[in-house]
Design a protein around this motif. Structure first.
Motif, mmCIF file in Angstrom:
data_model
loop_
_atom_site.group_PDB
_atom_site.id
_atom_site.type_symbol
_atom_site.label_atom_id
_atom_site.label_comp_id
_atom_site.label_asym_id
_atom_site.label_seq_id
_atom_site.Cartn_x
_atom_site.Cartn_y
_atom_site.Cartn_z
ATOM 1 N N ALA A 111 -5.156 -6.197 -1.023
ATOM 2 C CA ALA A 111 -4.482 -6.017 0.268
ATOM 3 C C ALA A 111 -5.248 -5.042 1.155
ATOM 4 O O ALA A 111 -5.382 -5.255 2.370
ATOM 5 C CB ALA A 111 -3.053 -5.523 0.045
ATOM 6 N N ALA A 112 -5.767 -3.964 0.570
ATOM 7 C CA ALA A 112 -6.509 -2.972 1.346
ATOM 8 C C ALA A 112 -7.775 -3.583 1.945
ATOM 9 O O ALA A 112 -8.117 -3.323 3.106
ATOM 10 C CB ALA A 112 -6.865 -1.776 0.458
ATOM 11 N N ALA A 113 -8.471 -4.404 1.172
ATOM 12 C CA ALA A 113 -9.687 -5.039 1.684
ATOM 13 C C ALA A 113 -9.358 -5.970 2.849
ATOM 14 O O ALA A 113 -10.070 -5.999 3.864
ATOM 15 C CB ALA A 113 -10.387 -5.801 0.561
ATOM 16 N N GLU A 114 -8.284 -6.741 2.711
ATOM 17 C CA GLU A 114 -7.873 -7.640 3.793
ATOM 18 C C GLU A 114 -7.454 -6.846 5.035
ATOM 19 O O GLU A 114 -7.793 -7.218 6.170
ATOM 20 C CB GLU A 114 -6.722 -8.521 3.317
ATOM 21 C CG GLU A 114 -7.098 -9.511 2.224
ATOM 22 C CD GLU A 114 -5.879 -10.213 1.648
ATOM 23 O OE1 GLU A 114 -4.755 -9.973 2.152
ATOM 24 O OE2 GLU A 114 -6.044 -11.001 0.697
ATOM 25 N N PHE A 115 -6.719 -5.778 4.816
ATOM 26 C CA PHE A 115 -6.243 -4.933 5.917
ATOM 27 C C PHE A 115 -7.435 -4.332 6.669
ATOM 28 O O PHE A 115 -7.510 -4.378 7.907
ATOM 29 C CB PHE A 115 -5.350 -3.834 5.339
ATOM 30 C CG PHE A 115 -4.422 -3.186 6.331
ATOM 31 C CD1 PHE A 115 -4.423 -3.505 7.669
ATOM 32 C CD2 PHE A 115 -3.518 -2.217 5.889
ATOM 33 C CE1 PHE A 115 -3.549 -2.895 8.567
ATOM 34 C CE2 PHE A 115 -2.637 -1.606 6.768
ATOM 35 C CZ PHE A 115 -2.658 -1.937 8.113
ATOM 36 N N ARG A 116 -8.401 -3.770 5.936
ATOM 37 C CA ARG A 116 -9.587 -3.173 6.570
ATOM 38 C C ARG A 116 -10.343 -4.212 7.393
ATOM 39 O O ARG A 116 -10.742 -3.959 8.543
ATOM 40 C CB ARG A 116 -10.524 -2.578 5.515
ATOM 41 C CG ARG A 116 -10.010 -1.346 4.812
ATOM 42 C CD ARG A 116 -11.134 -0.651 4.058
ATOM 43 N NE ARG A 116 -11.820 -1.505 3.110
ATOM 44 C CZ ARG A 116 -11.481 -1.649 1.831
ATOM 45 N NH1 ARG A 116 -10.424 -0.985 1.360
ATOM 46 N NH2 ARG A 116 -12.181 -2.425 1.026
ATOM 47 N N LEU B 24 0.820 -1.212 0.000
ATOM 48 C CA LEU B 24 0.000 0.000 0.000
ATOM 49 C C LEU B 24 0.854 1.262 0.000
ATOM 50 O O LEU B 24 0.469 2.274 -0.600
ATOM 51 C CB LEU B 24 -0.967 -0.029 1.182
ATOM 52 C CG LEU B 24 -1.999 -1.167 1.093
ATOM 53 C CD1 LEU B 24 -2.864 -1.229 2.333
ATOM 54 C CD2 LEU B 24 -2.861 -1.033 -0.161
ATOM 55 N N PHE B 25 2.020 1.245 0.635
ATOM 56 C CA PHE B 25 2.933 2.382 0.515
ATOM 57 C C PHE B 25 3.397 2.524 -0.938
ATOM 58 O O PHE B 25 3.437 3.635 -1.486
ATOM 59 C CB PHE B 25 4.137 2.200 1.440
ATOM 60 C CG PHE B 25 5.036 3.402 1.513
ATOM 61 C CD1 PHE B 25 4.889 4.328 2.529
ATOM 62 C CD2 PHE B 25 6.024 3.627 0.553
ATOM 63 C CE1 PHE B 25 5.715 5.450 2.594
ATOM 64 C CE2 PHE B 25 6.843 4.743 0.606
ATOM 65 C CZ PHE B 25 6.682 5.655 1.631
ATOM 66 N N TRP B 26 3.752 1.430 -1.546
ATOM 67 C CA TRP B 26 4.165 1.406 -2.958
ATOM 68 C C TRP B 26 3.056 1.995 -3.830
ATOM 69 O O TRP B 26 3.316 2.849 -4.689
ATOM 70 C CB TRP B 26 4.456 -0.049 -3.321
ATOM 71 C CG TRP B 26 4.960 -0.343 -4.695
ATOM 72 C CD1 TRP B 26 5.163 0.516 -5.737
ATOM 73 C CD2 TRP B 26 5.330 -1.639 -5.190
ATOM 74 N NE1 TRP B 26 5.628 -0.149 -6.838
ATOM 75 C CE2 TRP B 26 5.740 -1.471 -6.533
ATOM 76 C CE3 TRP B 26 5.345 -2.904 -4.623
ATOM 77 C CZ2 TRP B 26 6.163 -2.556 -7.311
ATOM 78 C CZ3 TRP B 26 5.774 -3.979 -5.401
ATOM 79 C CH2 TRP B 26 6.182 -3.797 -6.723
ATOM 80 N N TYR B 27 1.832 1.554 -3.600
ATOM 81 C CA TYR B 27 0.684 2.012 -4.380
ATOM 82 C C TYR B 27 0.439 3.508 -4.205
ATOM 83 O O TYR B 27 0.161 4.232 -5.173
ATOM 84 C CB TYR B 27 -0.535 1.204 -3.942
ATOM 85 C CG TYR B 27 -1.874 1.684 -4.433
ATOM 86 C CD1 TYR B 27 -2.293 1.443 -5.739
ATOM 87 C CD2 TYR B 27 -2.748 2.358 -3.575
ATOM 88 C CE1 TYR B 27 -3.537 1.874 -6.171
ATOM 89 C CE2 TYR B 27 -3.989 2.784 -4.011
ATOM 90 C CZ TYR B 27 -4.381 2.540 -5.307
ATOM 91 O OH TYR B 27 -5.611 2.964 -5.746
ATOM 92 N N GLU C 141 -1.503 -4.070 -12.579
ATOM 93 C CA GLU C 141 -1.260 -5.270 -11.776
ATOM 94 C C GLU C 141 -1.071 -4.897 -10.306
ATOM 95 O O GLU C 141 -1.614 -5.554 -9.410
ATOM 96 C CB GLU C 141 -0.017 -6.003 -12.299
ATOM 97 C CG GLU C 141 0.270 -7.297 -11.554
ATOM 98 C CD GLU C 141 1.468 -8.047 -12.125
ATOM 99 O OE1 GLU C 141 1.927 -9.004 -11.468
ATOM 100 O OE2 GLU C 141 1.948 -7.668 -13.212
ATOM 101 N N LEU C 142 -0.310 -3.830 -10.052
ATOM 102 C CA LEU C 142 -0.140 -3.375 -8.675
ATOM 103 C C LEU C 142 -1.462 -2.864 -8.115
ATOM 104 O O LEU C 142 -1.777 -3.090 -6.936
ATOM 105 C CB LEU C 142 0.919 -2.275 -8.611
ATOM 106 C CG LEU C 142 1.169 -1.691 -7.213
ATOM 107 C CD1 LEU C 142 1.696 -2.761 -6.268
ATOM 108 C CD2 LEU C 142 2.122 -0.508 -7.282
#
Length: 454
Positions: A229-234, A208-211, A221-222
């Motif tokens: 990743a954001a959905a899993e993190f939330r 997410l920092f990369w994004y 792709e990213l």
């Protein structure tokens, strides 16, 4: 008469500007010739690799500071955020500081991607100077307290780093075995957000920092990986907050303090507000600490005298000298060599100067903080590695309103994280490519193998 007394200094700094720029131009020509006659890969690939080296970046900026200190290109360099297709690059320290201080004229751009990560809400790093920005920053300052740094943060990091280095048999992969685990441990012990596993929290925050900050080309792709990743993190953090509220009892960590503030009815501290602010802070903590530690270490390893000084400071327990070596190394290798903003209106850079440039609304403006830290007009002996520089010289984590929220944590944690390793006898790179930074297809150091005597 004061101007007359200052004239020799002004002339000398102007001469240094010229010498730096011309010398850098010749060095870049040599770099180009080396790529032209080099072997392996394509010419474009060889040239691109050569010009992305840290020394080449500094030379490019030295040439721009002399010949085009505020360069305007009719080219879109950053595709991840909307613009008018024009990019400006500011390289003089005075202009970089001016841009990053004029929030009404040069605004942060991150809101659309922040909102994707949180599922609809912005985070204060992506906000303009608004009442909501002041509210959210003030709330998190109440939770992330500066007096925690010496009493909680540094002891936590020092203990974790010392235990890790003490347990390895004379060889270590620094990102995997030291810097990422220590940063993740800090999230667990101090922030109260361990993640479902260390691997998960490292992957989420890194992606997410990369994004948010590094994906300039808007790689689809990213984008897909970051969305997942954001959905899993939330989902994990929502569940973790609910669990803490339901039954784990009060704990004096960042999450515990946030929950208590929410219970007290503080505006902006609902569970959703807590989750969003924590997501932003966690994204900014783990990847940056690990990456900056490895970049500083790699720079020191390439400078034998400075490396010996850092190792001696670590062995002698001279924390101030160790920190001075680490941050001077980061001046040469900052994690972010430019900070980008978007022009909020038609405006100018360097008004009243010969280098003045008109900037149209929606132009993407790159404020080159790497260049600013080497500007001989304002930085004495800028090209030399010196450990006696005042902290104000460094623009390692932004400048102005949107300076990194955790800058004072970084200032204390990075030396503490590296200290046990630098104190080891005969610390050195592992042979061959293993002893060099390997990013493993990411923008961050993922492997750097070092050895030491046991």
């Amino acid at each position: 008469m004061q101007w007359l007394l200052n004239l020799p200094t002004v002339l000398w700094r102007r001469l240094l500007l010229v010498l730096q720029g011309v010398g850098a131009l010749f060095a870049l020509v040599g770099t180009g010739l080396g790529a032209l006659f080099g072997k392996g890969g394509t010419l474009a690939g060889r040239l691109g690799a050569a010009l992305t080296e840290p020394a080449s970046q500094r030379r490019v900026f030295a040439v721009l500071r002399l010949f085009q200190p505020n360069l305007v290109l009719k080219r879109r360099i950053i595709a991840a955020y909307p613009s008018n297709g024009v990019t400006a690059i500011a390289t003089r320290r005075a202009d970089v500081a001016d841009i990053l201080s004029r929030d009404a004229d040069f605004g942060v751009v991150y809101a659309p991607r922040m909102e994707m990560i949180t599922g609809g809400e912005n985070f204060f790093l992506g906000m303009q100077d608004t009442p909501r920005y002041t509210q959210d920053v003030s709330n998190m300052r109440l939770a992330v307290r500066r007096d925690d740094v010496p009493s909680i943060v540094v002891p936590c990091v020092a203990q974790a780093a010392g235990e890790i280095v003490g347990a390895v048999p004379g060889a270590i992969d620094v990102p995997q075995a030291l810097t990422q685990p220590v940063a993740a441990h800090l999230l667990d012990h101090y922030f109260g957000t361990p993640g479902p596993s260390q691997a998960a929290i490292v992957e989420w925050t890194t992606l997410l920092f990369w994004y948010l900050f590094i994906d300039l080309k808007a790689d689809p792709e990213l984008d897909a990986k970051a969305t997942a990743a954001a959905a899993e993190f939330r989902a994990w953090l929502d569940g973790h907050i609910a669990s803490r509220r339901a039954g784990e009892g009060a704990k004096d960590d960042i999450l515990g303090r946030c929950i208590a503030m929410g219970d007290a009815g503080l505006p902006g501290m609902s569970d959703l507000g807590i989750r969003n602010n924590l997501i932003g802070l966690l994204i900014g903590e783990l990847p940056t600490l690990s990456a900056a530690a490895n970049l500083a270490l790699d720079e020191l390893l390439g400078r034998p005298e400075a490396f010996a000084g850092a190792c001696e400071a670590a062995r002698m327990g001279d924390d101030a000298a160790l920190a001075a070596h680490v941050f001077e190394a980061l001046r040469f290798r900052p994690l972010n060599p430019v900070i980008y903003r978007r022009a909020m209106c038609d405006t100018v850079i360097a008004g009243g100067q010969f280098r003045r440039r008109r900037i149209r609304k929606d132009t993407m403006v790159l404020a080159a903080n790497l260049s600013a830290m080497f500007d001989p007009l304002e930085i004495p002996d800028a090209a030399s590695f010196r450990t006696d520089r005042p902290w104000e010289v460094y623009m390692l984590w932004g400048y102005g309103l949107h300076s990194c929220f955790g800058a004072y944590i970084n200032h204390a944690v990075l030396p503490a994280m590296l200290k046990p390793l630098l104190a080891q006898p005969n610390l050195r790179r592992a042979p061959g490519s293993r002893g060099q930074i390997d990013t493993a297809g990411t923008p961050f150091p993922q492997h750097l193998h070092l050895e030491f005597d046991t």
